[in-house]
Write a protein that holds these residues in place. Structure first.
Motif, short mmCIF file in Angstrom:
data_model
loop_
_atom_site.label_atom_id
_atom_site.label_comp_id
_atom_site.label_asym_id
_atom_site.label_seq_id
_atom_site.Cartn_x
_atom_site.Cartn_y
_atom_site.Cartn_z
N LEU A 141 24.15 -44.57 11.28
CA LEU A 141 25.48 -44.21 10.79
C LEU A 141 25.58 -42.70 10.83
N ARG A 142 26.63 -42.20 11.48
CA ARG A 142 26.78 -40.76 11.68
C ARG A 142 28.06 -40.26 11.02
N ALA A 143 27.98 -39.06 10.43
CA ALA A 143 29.13 -38.42 9.79
C ALA A 143 29.41 -37.09 10.47
N ASP A 144 30.66 -36.89 10.92
CA ASP A 144 31.05 -35.64 11.54
C ASP A 144 32.21 -35.02 10.77
N LEU A 145 32.31 -33.71 10.82
CA LEU A 145 33.44 -33.02 10.20
C LEU A 145 34.65 -33.13 11.10
N PRO A 146 35.85 -33.28 10.54
CA PRO A 146 37.04 -33.37 11.37
C PRO A 146 37.41 -32.04 12.02
N ASP A 147 36.95 -30.94 11.43
CA ASP A 147 37.23 -29.62 11.98
C ASP A 147 35.98 -28.77 11.85
N PRO A 148 35.43 -28.29 12.97
CA PRO A 148 34.19 -27.50 12.91
C PRO A 148 34.33 -26.20 12.14
N ALA A 149 35.58 -25.77 11.85
CA ALA A 149 35.78 -24.51 11.12
C ALA A 149 35.87 -24.71 9.62
N THR A 150 35.59 -25.92 9.14
CA THR A 150 35.62 -26.17 7.70
C THR A 150 34.74 -25.18 6.96
N ASP A 151 35.23 -24.69 5.81
CA ASP A 151 34.44 -23.79 4.96
C ASP A 151 33.02 -24.35 4.84
N PRO A 152 31.98 -23.54 5.14
CA PRO A 152 30.60 -24.06 5.15
C PRO A 152 30.19 -24.76 3.86
N ALA A 153 30.57 -24.22 2.70
CA ALA A 153 30.19 -24.85 1.44
C ALA A 153 30.88 -26.19 1.27
N ALA A 155 31.91 -28.03 3.75
CA ALA A 155 31.33 -28.90 4.77
C ALA A 155 30.06 -29.56 4.25
N VAL A 156 29.17 -28.78 3.62
CA VAL A 156 27.93 -29.35 3.07
C VAL A 156 28.27 -30.38 2.00
N PHE A 157 29.24 -30.07 1.14
CA PHE A 157 29.65 -31.02 0.10
C PHE A 157 30.10 -32.33 0.74
N LEU A 158 30.96 -32.27 1.73
CA LEU A 158 31.53 -33.48 2.33
C LEU A 158 30.45 -34.36 2.96
N ILE A 159 29.51 -33.74 3.69
CA ILE A 159 28.46 -34.52 4.33
C ILE A 159 27.52 -35.11 3.27
N GLU A 160 27.14 -34.30 2.28
CA GLU A 160 26.28 -34.81 1.21
C GLU A 160 26.96 -35.97 0.48
N GLU A 161 28.22 -35.78 0.12
CA GLU A 161 28.95 -36.82 -0.61
C GLU A 161 29.04 -38.10 0.23
N GLY A 162 29.34 -37.95 1.51
CA GLY A 162 29.50 -39.12 2.36
C GLY A 162 28.21 -39.91 2.49
N LEU A 163 27.10 -39.25 2.85
CA LEU A 163 25.84 -39.96 3.03
C LEU A 163 25.30 -40.50 1.71
N ALA A 164 25.46 -39.72 0.62
CA ALA A 164 24.98 -40.19 -0.68
C ALA A 164 25.77 -41.41 -1.14
N SER A 165 27.07 -41.44 -0.89
CA SER A 165 27.87 -42.59 -1.32
C SER A 165 27.48 -43.85 -0.56
N VAL A 166 27.16 -43.72 0.73
CA VAL A 166 26.77 -44.89 1.52
C VAL A 166 25.46 -45.47 0.97
N VAL A 167 24.48 -44.61 0.68
CA VAL A 167 23.20 -45.10 0.15
C VAL A 167 23.41 -45.71 -1.23
N THR A 168 24.19 -45.06 -2.07
CA THR A 168 24.46 -45.58 -3.42
C THR A 168 25.13 -46.94 -3.37
N LEU A 169 26.16 -47.07 -2.54
CA LEU A 169 26.88 -48.34 -2.46
C LEU A 169 26.03 -49.42 -1.80
N SER A 170 25.17 -49.04 -0.86
CA SER A 170 24.27 -50.03 -0.25
C SER A 170 23.30 -50.58 -1.29
#
Length: 362
Positions: A141-153, A155-170
């Motif tokens: 399962l892969r997560a990509d940002l919709p815009d590569p220029a997203t504020d770096p902080a 961006a890290v939040f969004l990827i962390e939240e996304g992957l953590a939510s998948v593991v938690t819900l699984s």
């Protein structure tokens, strides 16, 4: 098998920086902040989301609104791992009707694939893709940002939240023993000021975690991918999908067309795909595509302008970038063209806009 999202061919799974999403992440973000004694409601109100509005079942928020609240939450909490905590706080009901469909699905892999298919209804702020990887049949399962220029902080939040939510819900679905084979992040490893600090990534994911990887992804062993969902019910699953399909079809023709075009432009900057190229990607004529955009109340030129405006506003928040850097990254010929555009959008210069935007953040 390539897992990179293809916005031109997968309108159901694209995400745009001006598209509207369900406010699920913001609700959990407010809850986690509340537990720390930090009230994010004033930040919501600043972007037009007061508590009454947030309670509306039909509410959709823009990517810009969501990013602004997340950025402020990171500043107020000072927690560089806030995304992990917000992801770990979630439940399948956070995804509404889609969460109900996932609970009634057959296997964990199929549930994740269903989530990817209907991700535009889940409130996610990343672009998900899934498939069989090269690791001896492992499910990826892969997560990509919709815009590569997203504020770096952010961006890290969004990827962390996304992957953590998948593991938690699984784990909520197939059992607390679930763990991916490996989790990979494209960002560099976090700073470790004190070696005695616990590892929040290892504690949450329960598996090796790699940084500086080519993609943000979860690799799931085939045995876990085949795990049966305890609430599986073919009849309930099928009837729920009918409702989800109805929701998608009610907004797909117009909203998804704009999302696909916007994300295509955002990912191509500083180059801008020609209108003829966009028509070719959609296997349609330029005349038909212009008519479809007119039905959405816009033009390709206005859409490109909107994407470039958002890119400039994101880049202005990064103090290390000069105006020349910003002009180049947003696809302007030079600083003068950038200044003209910013004055047209905001009635002021890029320097004054940058000062105002930074003052608004503090």
């Amino acid at each position: 098998m390539s897992l990179a999202p293809d916005p031109a061919n997968s309108p159901g799974t694209s995400r745009s920086t001006s598209a509207t999403i369900q406010p699920n992440i913001l609700w959990y973000l407010v809850t986690v902040a509340d537990e720390r004694g930090i009230d994010l409601r004033p930040e919501l109100e600043q972007v037009g989301l007061d508590e009454t509005v947030m309670r509306s079942a039909a509410l959709r928020v823009s990517y810009r609104q969501g990013s602004a609240v997340i950025r402020r939450a990171l500043e107020l909490t000072g927690d560089e791992h806030l995304g992990l905590k917000v992801g770990a706080a979630q439940h399948l009901t956070a995804w509404g009707l889609l969460g109900f469909a996932l609970m009634a699905d057959d296997t964990l892999r199929h549930a994740i694939e269903t989530g990817v298919k209907y991700q535009n209804l889940s409130g996610a702020m990343v672009v998900w893709s899934a498939g069989i990887g090269e690791e001896d049949g492992a499910f990826v399962l892969r997560a990509d940002l919709p815009d590569p220029a997203t504020d770096p902080a952010v961006a890290v939040f969004l990827i962390e939240e996304g992957l953590a939510s998948v593991v938690t819900l699984s784990r909520l679905a197939v059992g607390p023993a679930f763990a991916p084979r490996v989790v990979e992040f494209t960002c560099p490893p976090p700073r470790r000021g004190d070696r005695r600090q616990s590892d929040p990534y290892g504690a949450l994911f329960g598996c090796p975690v790699r940084f500086g990887a080519p993609a943000n992804r979860l690799v799931i062993d085939p045995a876990w991918a085949r795990a049966r969902m305890p609430g599986r019910d073919p009849v309930t699953y099928a009837s729920t999908l009918e409702l989800l399909d109805a929701q998608l079809s009610s907004r797909r023709d117009q909203q998804d067309l704009l999302e696909v075009l916007e994300i295509s432009v955002a990912q191509s900057l500083p180059m801008i795909p020609s209108f003829a190229e966009q028509a070719r990607r959609h296997a349609t004529s330029e005349r038909t595509l212009r008519r479809r955009l007119a039905d959405c109340g816009t033009t390709y030129e206005a859409l490109v302008e909107g994407v470039r405006r958002e890119r400039v506003e994101l880049l202005l928040l990064r103090p290390e970038l000069t105006l020349r850097d910003i002009a180049r990254r947003a696809g302007f010929s030079d600083e003068r063209a950038l200044r003209r555009a910013v004055r047209r959008w905001h009635g002021t210069s890029p320097v004054h806009l940058r000062e105002r935007m930074r003052a608004d953040r503090f």
